[in-house]
Write a protein that holds these residues in place. Sequence first.
Motif, PDB file in Angstrom:
ATOM      1  N   GLY A  50      23.393-105.495   5.345  1.00 19.24           N
ATOM      2  CA  GLY A  50      23.481-106.922   5.133  1.00 19.24           C
ATOM      3  C   GLY A  50      24.810-107.753   5.649  1.00 19.24           C
ATOM      4  O   GLY A  50      24.955-108.986   5.217  1.00 19.24           O
ATOM      5  N   ILE A  51      25.776-107.018   6.273  1.00 17.12           N
ATOM      6  CA  ILE A  51      26.911-107.448   6.806  1.00 17.12           C
ATOM      7  C   ILE A  51      27.165-107.424   8.089  1.00 17.12           C
ATOM      8  O   ILE A  51      26.542-106.432   8.717  1.00 17.12           O
ATOM      9  N   ILE A  52      27.980-108.185   8.885  1.00 19.67           N
ATOM     10  CA  ILE A  52      28.294-107.977  10.313  1.00 19.67           C
ATOM     11  C   ILE A  52      29.295-106.887  10.532  1.00 19.67           C
ATOM     12  O   ILE A  52      30.121-106.695  10.144  1.00 19.67           O
ATOM     13  N   LYS A  53      28.669-105.840  11.486  1.00 18.43           N
ATOM     14  CA  LYS A  53      29.479-104.801  11.803  1.00 18.43           C
ATOM     15  C   LYS A  53      30.048-104.994  13.039  1.00 18.43           C
ATOM     16  O   LYS A  53      31.499-104.424  13.233  1.00 18.43           O
ATOM     17  N   THR A  54      29.586-105.425  14.098  1.00 22.13           N
ATOM     18  CA  THR A  54      29.916-105.897  15.450  1.00 22.13           C
ATOM     19  C   THR A  54      29.447-107.248  15.925  1.00 22.13           C
ATOM     20  O   THR A  54      28.456-107.683  15.459  1.00 22.13           O
ATOM     21  N   ILE A  55      30.249-107.566  16.863  1.00 21.26           N
ATOM     22  CA  ILE A  55      30.228-109.116  17.383  1.00 21.26           C
ATOM     23  C   ILE A  55      30.742-108.984  19.041  1.00 21.26           C
ATOM     24  O   ILE A  55      31.768-108.519  19.022  1.00 21.26           O
ATOM     25  N   ARG A  56      29.720-109.281  19.879  1.00 22.95           N
ATOM     26  CA  ARG A  56      29.893-109.092  21.063  1.00 22.95           C
ATOM     27  C   ARG A  56      29.417-110.659  21.753  1.00 22.95           C
ATOM     28  O   ARG A  56      28.632-111.036  21.319  1.00 22.95           O
ATOM     29  N   ILE A  57      30.633-111.301  22.294  1.00 22.90           N
ATOM     30  CA  ILE A  57      30.390-112.692  22.578  1.00 22.90           C
ATOM     31  C   ILE A  57      30.653-112.823  24.155  1.00 22.90           C
ATOM     32  O   ILE A  57      31.402-112.132  24.518  1.00 22.90           O
ATOM     33  N   HIS A  58      29.657-113.749  24.723  1.00 16.64           N
ATOM     34  CA  HIS A  58      29.742-114.043  26.023  1.00 16.64           C
ATOM     35  C   HIS A  58      29.958-115.407  26.398  1.00 16.64           C
ATOM     36  O   HIS A  58      29.007-116.130  25.924  1.00 16.64           O
ATOM     37  N   TYR A  59      31.033-115.921  27.192  1.00 19.54           N
ATOM     38  CA  TYR A  59      30.967-117.264  27.643  1.00 19.54           C
ATOM     39  C   TYR A  59      31.947-117.382  28.760  1.00 19.54           C
ATOM     40  O   TYR A  59      32.656-116.319  29.124  1.00 19.54           O
ATOM     41  N   ASN A  60      32.018-118.414  29.357  1.00 14.73           N
ATOM     42  CA  ASN A  60      33.185-118.458  30.486  1.00 14.73           C
ATOM     43  C   ASN A  60      34.358-119.082  29.909  1.00 14.73           C
ATOM     44  O   ASN A  60      34.559-120.236  29.378  1.00 14.73           O
TER      45      ASN A  60
ATOM     46  N   ASP B  57      34.322-108.061  20.427  1.00 15.55           N
ATOM     47  CA  ASP B  57      34.443-108.218  21.952  1.00 15.55           C
ATOM     48  C   ASP B  57      34.263-109.423  22.508  1.00 15.55           C
ATOM     49  O   ASP B  57      33.192-109.945  22.476  1.00 15.55           O
ATOM     50  N   GLY B  58      35.397-110.021  23.211  1.00 18.23           N
ATOM     51  CA  GLY B  58      35.050-111.405  23.749  1.00 18.23           C
ATOM     52  C   GLY B  58      36.037-111.488  24.967  1.00 18.23           C
ATOM     53  O   GLY B  58      37.177-110.894  25.197  1.00 18.23           O
ATOM     54  N   PRO B  59      35.711-112.402  25.707  1.00 20.00           N
ATOM     55  CA  PRO B  59      36.392-112.832  26.920  1.00 20.00           C
ATOM     56  C   PRO B  59      37.898-113.176  26.848  1.00 20.00           C
ATOM     57  O   PRO B  59      38.664-112.457  27.863  1.00 20.00           O
ATOM     58  N   ILE B  60      38.345-113.654  25.955  1.00 15.31           N
ATOM     59  CA  ILE B  60      39.648-114.033  25.930  1.00 15.31           C
ATOM     60  C   ILE B  60      40.525-113.133  24.996  1.00 15.31           C
ATOM     61  O   ILE B  60      41.574-112.413  25.348  1.00 15.31           O
ATOM     62  N   ALA B  61      40.048-112.734  23.752  1.00 12.11           N
ATOM     63  CA  ALA B  61      40.630-111.670  22.915  1.00 12.11           C
ATOM     64  C   ALA B  61      40.583-110.178  23.195  1.00 12.11           C
ATOM     65  O   ALA B  61      41.424-109.500  22.974  1.00 12.11           O
ATOM     66  N   GLY B  62      39.370-109.964  23.983  1.00 10.84           N
ATOM     67  CA  GLY B  62      39.353-108.500  24.475  1.00 10.84           C
ATOM     68  C   GLY B  62      38.415-107.945  23.188  1.00 10.84           C
ATOM     69  O   GLY B  62      37.790-108.367  22.401  1.00 10.84           O
ATOM     70  N   GLN B  63      39.005-106.635  22.956  1.00 12.10           N
ATOM     71  CA  GLN B  63      38.342-106.087  21.814  1.00 12.10           C
ATOM     72  C   GLN B  63      39.403-106.110  20.532  1.00 12.10           C
ATOM     73  O   GLN B  63      40.374-105.696  20.859  1.00 12.10           O
ATOM     74  N   VAL B  64      38.684-106.375  19.529  1.00 13.52           N
ATOM     75  CA  VAL B  64      39.368-106.572  18.222  1.00 13.52           C
ATOM     76  C   VAL B  64      38.975-105.688  17.268  1.00 13.52           C
ATOM     77  O   VAL B  64      37.732-105.681  17.110  1.00 13.52           O
ATOM     78  N   SER B  65      39.771-104.838  16.542  1.00 12.55           N
ATOM     79  CA  SER B  65      39.119-104.014  15.655  1.00 12.55           C
ATOM     80  C   SER B  65      39.851-104.631  14.088  1.00 12.55           C
ATOM     81  O   SER B  65      41.004-104.902  14.072  1.00 12.55           O
ATOM     82  N   GLY B  66      38.712-104.768  13.281  1.00 11.80           N
ATOM     83  CA  GLY B  66      39.321-105.143  11.795  1.00 11.80           C
ATOM     84  C   GLY B  66      38.799-106.312  11.632  1.00 11.80           C
ATOM     85  O   GLY B  66      38.837-107.427  12.380  1.00 11.80           O
ATOM     86  N   ALA B  67      38.320-106.832  10.404  1.00  9.25           N
ATOM     87  CA  ALA B  67      37.632-107.858   9.875  1.00  9.25           C
ATOM     88  C   ALA B  67      38.871-108.948   9.679  1.00  9.25           C
ATOM     89  O   ALA B  67      38.655-110.274   9.955  1.00  9.25           O
ATOM     90  N   GLY B  68      40.072-108.567   9.149  1.00  8.85           N
ATOM     91  CA  GLY B  68      41.062-109.208   8.918  1.00  8.85           C
ATOM     92  C   GLY B  68      41.833-110.136  10.315  1.00  8.85           C
ATOM     93  O   GLY B  68      41.925-111.287  10.393  1.00  8.85           O
ATOM     94  N   ARG B  69      41.832-109.252  11.410  1.00  8.38           N
ATOM     95  CA  ARG B  69      42.244-109.711  12.760  1.00  8.38           C
ATOM     96  C   ARG B  69      41.196-110.539  13.419  1.00  8.38           C
ATOM     97  O   ARG B  69      41.597-111.655  13.575  1.00  8.38           O
ATOM     98  N   PHE B  70      40.078-110.434  12.976  1.00  2.00           N
ATOM     99  CA  PHE B  70      39.086-111.400  13.621  1.00  2.00           C
ATOM    100  C   PHE B  70      39.048-112.538  13.028  1.00  2.00           C
ATOM    101  O   PHE B  70      38.829-113.527  13.504  1.00  2.00           O
TER     102      PHE B  70
END
Length: 127
Positions: free
Chosen positions: A107-117, A44-57
């Motif tokens: 041991g792997i990344i399940k979710t990423i939430r990023i905040h920036y302007n 979840d990020g300000p430009i992409a919005g919510q993205v599901s799936g490792a491949g899309r990210f």
Amino acid sequence: MTAEGIIDTSAALRSYYAVLLGGLERYRDGDELLPLLAEDLTFDGPIAGQVSGAGRFAQGVKGFIEAVRQITFIEAVATDDGAAVLYDAALPHASVRFAEFFEFRDGIIKTIRIHYNAADYLAAGGH
């Protein structure tokens, strides 16, 4: 302990940021990134919005990898279950502050939430 020290204690974070700073030539098709991510990753990020799936990210993060020149870690807190990382990313025209929040599973990344302007990011040469 410095943010770099905390990141060094987390294999997932250490590898994740190494990929982000490795450049597009090293990145290829995300060969090093995808093993760090849960297949059902949510981002979840300000430009992409919510993205599901490792491949899309993995496809979407290419723009950041192309633009970032350096990351200066300011603060980080990591546990076995998650992490919060505050850093400045040097982009072609300016630096932008980011806050990333991670959840880990096995041991792997399940979710990423990023905040920036987002406007600052785009003005600084991000894409």
